[in-house]
Write a protein that holds these residues in place. Structure first.
Motif, mmCIF file in Angstrom:
data_model
loop_
_atom_site.group_PDB
_atom_site.id
_atom_site.type_symbol
_atom_site.label_atom_id
_atom_site.label_comp_id
_atom_site.label_asym_id
_atom_site.label_seq_id
_atom_site.Cartn_x
_atom_site.Cartn_y
_atom_site.Cartn_z
ATOM 1 N N GLN A 177 0.816 -1.213 0.000
ATOM 2 C CA GLN A 177 0.000 0.000 0.000
ATOM 3 C C GLN A 177 0.852 1.266 0.000
ATOM 4 O OE1 GLN A 177 -3.823 -0.249 2.450
ATOM 5 N NE2 GLN A 177 -2.640 -1.906 3.344
ATOM 6 N N ALA A 178 2.129 1.138 0.368
ATOM 7 C CA ALA A 178 3.030 2.293 0.322
ATOM 8 C C ALA A 178 3.178 2.837 -1.098
ATOM 9 C CB ALA A 178 4.398 1.912 0.889
ATOM 10 N N VAL A 179 2.939 1.986 -2.096
ATOM 11 C CA VAL A 179 3.037 2.419 -3.491
ATOM 12 C C VAL A 179 1.870 3.327 -3.870
ATOM 13 C CG1 VAL A 179 3.083 1.577 -5.887
ATOM 14 C CG2 VAL A 179 4.311 0.342 -4.109
ATOM 15 N N LYS A 180 0.720 3.119 -3.227
ATOM 16 C CA LYS A 180 -0.503 3.926 -3.394
ATOM 17 C C LYS A 180 -1.266 3.634 -4.676
ATOM 18 C CE LYS A 180 1.178 7.725 -0.501
ATOM 19 N NZ LYS A 180 0.531 7.186 0.694
ATOM 20 N N HIS A 181 -0.577 3.459 -5.798
ATOM 21 C CA HIS A 181 -1.294 3.242 -7.058
ATOM 22 C C HIS A 181 -0.382 2.529 -8.050
ATOM 23 C CE1 HIS A 181 -3.593 3.942 -10.734
ATOM 24 N NE2 HIS A 181 -2.494 4.447 -11.263
ATOM 25 N N VAL A 182 -0.974 1.596 -8.813
ATOM 26 C CA VAL A 182 -0.322 1.058 -10.005
ATOM 27 C C VAL A 182 -1.339 1.081 -11.139
ATOM 28 C CG1 VAL A 182 1.262 -0.450 -8.713
ATOM 29 C CG2 VAL A 182 -0.946 -1.354 -9.505
ATOM 30 N N ASP A 183 -0.861 0.964 -12.362
ATOM 31 C CA ASP A 183 -1.754 0.952 -13.519
ATOM 32 C C ASP A 183 -2.296 -0.437 -13.817
ATOM 33 O OD1 ASP A 183 -1.422 3.757 -14.204
ATOM 34 O OD2 ASP A 183 0.628 3.205 -14.755
ATOM 35 N N VAL A 184 -1.468 -1.466 -13.563
ATOM 36 C CA VAL A 184 -1.821 -2.839 -13.936
ATOM 37 C C VAL A 184 -1.451 -3.771 -12.782
ATOM 38 C CG1 VAL A 184 -1.369 -4.726 -15.562
ATOM 39 C CG2 VAL A 184 -1.407 -2.360 -16.388
ATOM 40 N N ILE A 185 -2.334 -4.727 -12.504
ATOM 41 C CA ILE A 185 -2.036 -5.809 -11.563
ATOM 42 C C ILE A 185 -2.107 -7.134 -12.305
ATOM 43 C CG2 ILE A 185 -2.948 -7.131 -9.602
ATOM 44 C CD1 ILE A 185 -3.794 -4.536 -8.315
ATOM 45 N N ILE A 186 -1.107 -7.988 -12.071
ATOM 46 C CA ILE A 186 -1.134 -9.372 -12.545
ATOM 47 C C ILE A 186 -1.119 -10.267 -11.309
ATOM 48 C CG2 ILE A 186 0.055 -11.166 -13.852
ATOM 49 C CD1 ILE A 186 1.220 -9.033 -15.640
ATOM 50 N N THR A 187 -2.192 -11.024 -11.105
ATOM 51 C CA THR A 187 -2.319 -11.867 -9.912
ATOM 52 C C THR A 187 -3.439 -12.875 -10.156
ATOM 53 O OG1 THR A 187 -2.313 -11.733 -7.484
ATOM 54 C CG2 THR A 187 -4.049 -10.525 -8.631
ATOM 55 N N PRO A 188 -3.527 -13.958 -9.409
ATOM 56 C CA PRO A 188 -4.641 -14.896 -9.599
ATOM 57 C C PRO A 188 -5.986 -14.249 -9.290
ATOM 58 C CG PRO A 188 -2.877 -15.929 -8.351
ATOM 59 C CD PRO A 188 -2.537 -14.473 -8.438
ATOM 60 N N LEU A 189 -7.010 -14.677 -10.029
ATOM 61 C CA LEU A 189 -8.374 -14.215 -9.794
ATOM 62 C C LEU A 189 -9.267 -15.326 -9.243
ATOM 63 C CD1 LEU A 189 -9.025 -11.960 -12.927
ATOM 64 C CD2 LEU A 189 -7.965 -11.364 -10.734
ATOM 65 N N ILE A 190 -8.757 -16.563 -9.214
ATOM 66 C CA ILE A 190 -9.517 -17.682 -8.677
ATOM 67 C C ILE A 190 -8.703 -18.367 -7.583
ATOM 68 C CG2 ILE A 190 -10.661 -18.059 -10.899
ATOM 69 C CD1 ILE A 190 -8.841 -20.506 -11.266
ATOM 70 N N ASN A 191 -9.372 -19.188 -6.783
ATOM 71 C CA ASN A 191 -8.701 -19.961 -5.741
ATOM 72 C C ASN A 191 -8.363 -21.356 -6.242
ATOM 73 O OD1 ASN A 191 -8.994 -17.929 -3.735
ATOM 74 N ND2 ASN A 191 -11.079 -18.617 -3.331
#
Length: 257
Positions: free
Chosen positions: A155-169
């Motif tokens: 959260q120290a970054v405050k903002h990014v334009d794009v996230i790449i991460t899993p969307l399912i479990n």
């Protein structure tokens, strides 16, 4: 910013006029512990090694992030930025320019900044890396965590334009989720307010075999996550790229400038 999804956790990121190969698995099958009876994955569509790679970025030392046959095939003069666990692996392979980033550390070179944050726990003692990658000229930025374990420190970054991460479990009996999407992905969207999010880990043109594949439980899908975004009044859009196809992320002028 251009992205190419290369199956599983592997991506080609083109940012700041640089080509960054992220967690590459491109050569041969993916096997854990040399035990194909337990788990084996193979590309159904071959993924050639991209030309003119400027940087290799490794979030973990496990084979699905630091794939030994792929790393052996890549030019060992390519600079590598990696978690300490993955850095040790590539140094032993003979890579000549290796930077190990611990949590909270930063690498900056040739217009690109890489920040390391706590990522996925691997066993009781090791926590691997998540990364924020930033184009220092345009300030376009991307956050990557491949198992969905998001540290509040990001959260120290405050903002990014794009996230790449899993969307399912993805879960194992008795052990629970080892890849977390859903609410976990929603949390990091709320923290970083990206323009776009892309799914990783459980995707691509891959054929799976072995006992592990038979006992894995998948929970949710992209449409479920789209509903989570809508219910939370999040304006973040989901991008679902075709594996192997290079595409430009349609960042707004304000995000890319």
């Amino acid at each position: 910013m251009h992205l190419t999804y290369l199956d599983s956790n592997s991506w080609l990121i083109e940012l700041a006029s640089k080509k960054i190969l992220l967690d590459p698995w491109l050569v041969g099958p993916l096997v854990f512990g040399n035990q194909p009876w337990f788990f084996k994955a193979e590309h159904t569509t071959p993924r050639p090694i991209p030309d003119d790679i400027d940087l290799i970025l490794l979030s973990q030392g496990l084979p699905d992030h630091a794939h030994p046959p792929t790393l052996k095939a890549l030019d060992h003069d390519i600079p590598v930025v990696a978690s300490p666990n993955a850095a040790k692996l590539v140094k032993e392979m003979g890579y000549r320019q290796v930077t190990a980033l611990d949590h909270g550390e930063t690498f900056s070179e040739n217009g690109v900044k890489v920040q390391a944050f706590p990522g996925s726990p691997i066993g009781p003692l090791l926590v691997e890396n998540a990364f924020v990658v930033t184009d220092l000229t345009s300030q376009a930025s991307l956050y990557y965590e491949p198992h969905g374990f998001h540290s509040e420190a990001v959260q120290a970054v405050k903002h990014v334009d794009v996230i790449i991460t899993p969307l399912i479990n993805l879960s194992l009996p008795l052990l629970g989720p080892f890849i977390k999407g859903g609410e976990s992905a929603l949390d990091v969207v709320k923290w970083l307010q990206p323009e776009f999010i892309l799914s990783t880990a459980a995707g691509g043109d891959i054929k799976y075999e072995g006992i592990l594949d038979k006992i894995l439980k998948m929970d949710g899908d992209v449409e479920d996550f789209r509903k989570l975004l809508a219910d939370s009044d999040c304006e973040t859009q989901i991008l679902d790229p075709e594996p192997g196809q290079r595409f430009e992320v349609p960042l707004t002028v304000s995000a890319a400038a």
